[in-house]
Design a protein around this motif. Structure first.
Motif, PDB file in Angstrom:
ATOM      1  N   GLY A  53       0.725  -1.324  -0.425  1.00  0.00           N
ATOM      2  CA  GLY A  53      -0.149  -0.157   0.098  1.00  0.00           C
ATOM      3  C   GLY A  53       0.343   1.278   0.213  1.00  0.00           C
ATOM      4  N   GLY A  54       0.061   2.214  -0.137  1.00  0.00           N
ATOM      5  CA  GLY A  54       1.039   3.335  -0.559  1.00  0.00           C
ATOM      6  C   GLY A  54      -0.257   4.761   0.113  1.00  0.00           C
ATOM      7  N   SER A  55       0.085   6.206   0.277  1.00  0.00           N
ATOM      8  CA  SER A  55      -0.443   6.970   0.837  1.00  0.00           C
ATOM      9  C   SER A  55      -0.592   7.737  -0.662  1.00  0.00           C
ATOM     10  CB  SER A  55       0.246   8.182   1.396  1.00  0.00           C
ATOM     11  OG  SER A  55       1.588   8.283   2.120  1.00  0.00           O
ATOM     12  N   LEU A  56       0.020   7.287  -1.687  1.00  0.00           N
ATOM     13  CA  LEU A  56      -0.723   8.187  -2.977  1.00  0.00           C
ATOM     14  C   LEU A  56       0.058   6.734  -3.599  1.00  0.00           C
ATOM     15  CD1 LEU A  56      -1.896  10.585  -4.834  1.00  0.00           C
ATOM     16  CD2 LEU A  56       0.824  10.952  -4.625  1.00  0.00           C
ATOM     17  N   VAL A  57      -0.687   6.076  -4.940  1.00  0.00           N
ATOM     18  CA  VAL A  57      -0.412   4.966  -5.550  1.00  0.00           C
ATOM     19  C   VAL A  57      -0.959   5.920  -6.225  1.00  0.00           C
ATOM     20  CG1 VAL A  57      -0.931   2.963  -6.049  1.00  0.00           C
ATOM     21  CG2 VAL A  57      -0.527   3.727  -3.651  1.00  0.00           C
ATOM     22  N   MET A  58      -0.196   5.660  -7.931  1.00  0.00           N
ATOM     23  CA  MET A  58      -0.247   6.467  -8.968  1.00  0.00           C
ATOM     24  C   MET A  58      -1.137   4.833  -9.942  1.00  0.00           C
ATOM     25  SD  MET A  58       1.738   9.016  -9.131  1.00  0.00           S
ATOM     26  CE  MET A  58       2.279   9.905 -10.462  1.00  0.00           C
ATOM     27  N   GLN A  59      -0.174   3.754  -9.799  1.00  0.00           N
ATOM     28  CA  GLN A  59      -1.197   2.424 -10.358  1.00  0.00           C
ATOM     29  C   GLN A  59      -2.127   1.591 -10.118  1.00  0.00           C
ATOM     30  OE1 GLN A  59       0.224  -0.819 -11.849  1.00  0.00           O
ATOM     31  NE2 GLN A  59       2.113  -0.179 -11.616  1.00  0.00           N
ATOM     32  N   ALA A  60      -2.206   1.313 -11.372  1.00  0.00           N
ATOM     33  CA  ALA A  60      -4.099   1.315 -10.945  1.00  0.00           C
ATOM     34  C   ALA A  60      -3.619  -0.725 -10.933  1.00  0.00           C
ATOM     35  CB  ALA A  60      -4.546   1.515 -12.305  1.00  0.00           C
ATOM     36  N   LYS A  61      -2.652  -1.201 -10.973  1.00  0.00           N
ATOM     37  CA  LYS A  61      -3.041  -2.164 -11.123  1.00  0.00           C
ATOM     38  C   LYS A  61      -2.562  -2.863  -9.868  1.00  0.00           C
ATOM     39  CE  LYS A  61      -2.052  -3.144 -15.636  1.00  0.00           C
ATOM     40  NZ  LYS A  61      -1.374  -2.515 -17.072  1.00  0.00           N
ATOM     41  N   PHE A  62      -3.203  -2.741  -8.728  1.00  0.00           N
ATOM     42  CA  PHE A  62      -3.177  -3.378  -7.336  1.00  0.00           C
ATOM     43  C   PHE A  62      -3.500  -5.181  -7.139  1.00  0.00           C
ATOM     44  CE2 PHE A  62      -3.863  -3.657  -2.802  1.00  0.00           C
ATOM     45  CZ  PHE A  62      -3.637  -3.045  -2.291  1.00  0.00           C
ATOM     46  N   ASN A  63      -4.677  -4.688  -7.685  1.00  0.00           N
ATOM     47  CA  ASN A  63      -4.480  -6.778  -7.293  1.00  0.00           C
ATOM     48  C   ASN A  63      -3.846  -7.246  -8.308  1.00  0.00           C
ATOM     49  OD1 ASN A  63      -6.829  -8.362  -6.342  1.00  0.00           O
ATOM     50  ND2 ASN A  63      -6.904  -9.017  -8.968  1.00  0.00           N
ATOM     51  N   GLU A  64      -3.839  -6.860  -9.250  1.00  0.00           N
ATOM     52  CA  GLU A  64      -2.666  -8.161 -10.175  1.00  0.00           C
ATOM     53  C   GLU A  64      -1.108  -7.931  -9.569  1.00  0.00           C
ATOM     54  OE1 GLU A  64      -2.648  -7.265 -14.466  1.00  0.00           O
ATOM     55  OE2 GLU A  64      -0.535  -6.873 -14.673  1.00  0.00           O
ATOM     56  N   LEU A  65      -0.389  -6.760  -8.542  1.00  0.00           N
ATOM     57  CA  LEU A  65       1.045  -6.526  -7.494  1.00  0.00           C
ATOM     58  C   LEU A  65       0.377  -7.719  -6.881  1.00  0.00           C
ATOM     59  CD1 LEU A  65       3.222  -5.238  -7.002  1.00  0.00           C
ATOM     60  CD2 LEU A  65       1.987  -3.696  -5.935  1.00  0.00           C
ATOM     61  N   ILE A  66      -1.264  -7.920  -5.960  1.00  0.00           N
ATOM     62  CA  ILE A  66      -0.876  -8.880  -5.031  1.00  0.00           C
ATOM     63  C   ILE A  66      -0.579  -9.810  -5.697  1.00  0.00           C
ATOM     64  CG2 ILE A  66      -2.577  -9.381  -2.882  1.00  0.00           C
ATOM     65  CD1 ILE A  66      -2.900  -6.655  -2.652  1.00  0.00           C
ATOM     66  N   LEU A  67      -1.509 -10.439  -6.337  1.00  0.00           N
ATOM     67  CA  LEU A  67      -1.576 -11.846  -7.635  1.00  0.00           C
ATOM     68  C   LEU A  67      -0.105 -11.873  -7.561  1.00  0.00           C
ATOM     69  CD1 LEU A  67      -4.852 -11.972  -9.085  1.00  0.00           C
ATOM     70  CD2 LEU A  67      -4.104 -13.872  -6.900  1.00  0.00           C
ATOM     71  N   ASN A  68       0.464 -11.511  -8.503  1.00  0.00           N
ATOM     72  CA  ASN A  68       2.508 -11.259  -8.380  1.00  0.00           C
ATOM     73  C   ASN A  68       2.550 -11.311  -6.971  1.00  0.00           C
ATOM     74  OD1 ASN A  68       2.253 -11.216 -11.689  1.00  0.00           O
ATOM     75  ND2 ASN A  68       2.181  -9.062 -11.414  1.00  0.00           N
ATOM     76  N   ILE A  69       2.941 -10.787  -6.113  1.00  0.00           N
ATOM     77  CA  ILE A  69       3.451 -11.743  -4.879  1.00  0.00           C
ATOM     78  C   ILE A  69       3.328 -12.406  -4.193  1.00  0.00           C
ATOM     79  CG2 ILE A  69       3.667 -10.728  -2.294  1.00  0.00           C
ATOM     80  CD1 ILE A  69       3.162  -7.130  -2.845  1.00  0.00           C
ATOM     81  N   LYS A  70       2.036 -13.052  -4.264  1.00  0.00           N
ATOM     82  CA  LYS A  70       1.595 -14.194  -3.531  1.00  0.00           C
ATOM     83  C   LYS A  70       2.229 -15.661  -5.151  1.00  0.00           C
ATOM     84  CE  LYS A  70      -1.039 -14.034  -1.340  1.00  0.00           C
ATOM     85  NZ  LYS A  70      -0.682 -15.110  -0.046  1.00  0.00           N
ATOM     86  N   ALA A  71       2.178 -14.478  -6.231  1.00  0.00           N
ATOM     87  CA  ALA A  71       2.899 -16.232  -7.382  1.00  0.00           C
ATOM     88  C   ALA A  71       4.197 -16.550  -7.036  1.00  0.00           C
ATOM     89  CB  ALA A  71       3.087 -16.233  -8.636  1.00  0.00           C
TER      90      ALA A  71
END
Ligand code: 1GP
Length: 254
Positions: A53-71
């Motif tokens: 997370g972050g207080s200002l996030v410009m990256q739209a693909k939050f869900n995709e990032l979490i799936l990548n971390i999980k992978a």
């Protein structure tokens, strides 16, 4: 997937004085090849949690990032949300943060009202967290975006009263944050004062960039140390940081 029991693990670790390391991944700051390296190091180092997370996030693909971390790793992933846009069922848990050091109603309750019906439909473990922003020596993104005044660095009593109020309101975790990239982390004096007054898991982050600083915070009473910026610059530091934190032995001095 059923709901996780991360909160119970945090309580058990606190009870057993086992200190934990969380790696903070700011969606904007991590390139895909860097992410992989970071997570491989985190897995080797036996990092306890990944916060995203972050207080200002410009990256739209939050869900995709979490799936990548999980992978890439099997470390529990906890959302550390800066806004309503940072929700994903692919994570294991979420800190439902109320910025109790500030007086911005949106971050005390407003955003939570909007998020509640969505969270209610998700399988995420929800952990009610009193979030205290502490002055880290310079304005940070979080102090600007949250439109709130941080607690002065040298006023531990304000942090104590705020954390006590959070605990009395039923919050389950207290997070003291000097803000990402803080010039000076939350002082051991403040951590110790808060720890002496509350019995909840205590998370400390912001500006912790050496194992020595992490150990000092743990000895003062931190249960979980959060590091983001230092690992963005040097993922190889993760192993030393984790070893230092995991070897801290404390005799609780309440
Ligand atoms: C910020 O506590 C985190 O919310 C981590 O801060 O990026 O300075 O490690 P750093």
């Amino acid at each position: 997937m059923g709901r996780t029991d991360i909160y119970q693990q945090l309580l058990n670790s606190k009870h057993n004085s086992q200190k934990k390391l969380a790696v903070l991944i700011d969606p904007d700051k991590v390139a895909p090849n860097h992410l992989q390296k970071l997570l491989i190091q985190a897995q080797i180092a036996k990092v306890d949690y990944i916060f995203v997370g972050g207080s200002l996030v410009m990256q739209a693909k939050f869900n995709e990032l979490i799936l990548n971390i999980k992978a890439y790793c099997n470390i529990p992933v906890i959302i550390f949300p800066g806004s309503l846009f940072q929700l994903s069922e692919a994570a294991d848990a979420i800190f439902l943060l109320s910025l109790i050091s500030g007086r911005n109603p949106e971050l005390l309750i407003g955003q939570h009202v909007l998020a509640a019906p969505i969270l209610h439909q998700m399988e995420l473990e929800i952990m009610s967290t009193g979030y205290l922003l502490v002055d880290g020596g310079a304005p940070t993104t979080v102090s600007y975006i949250s439109n709130s005044t941080p607690i002065p660095h040298d006023k531990p009593q304000i942090a104590v009263c705020t954390a006590l109020a959070g605990a009395m309101l039923g919050m389950k975790i207290i997070y003291l944050d000097a803000g990402s990239g803080a010039k000076r982390p939350v002082s051991p004096k403040m951590i110790q004062a808060v720890n002496q007054h509350i019995d909840l898991p205590l998370i400390i982050g912001g500006g912790i960039n050496t194992p020595e600083l992490a150990v000092q915070s743990c000895q003062a009473g931190a249960d979980v140390i959060v590091v983001g910026t230092a690992f963005e610059h040097n993922p190889d530091l993760i192993v030393d940081m984790a070893n230092a934190i995991h070897s801290v032995q404390t005799n609780s001095i309440k």
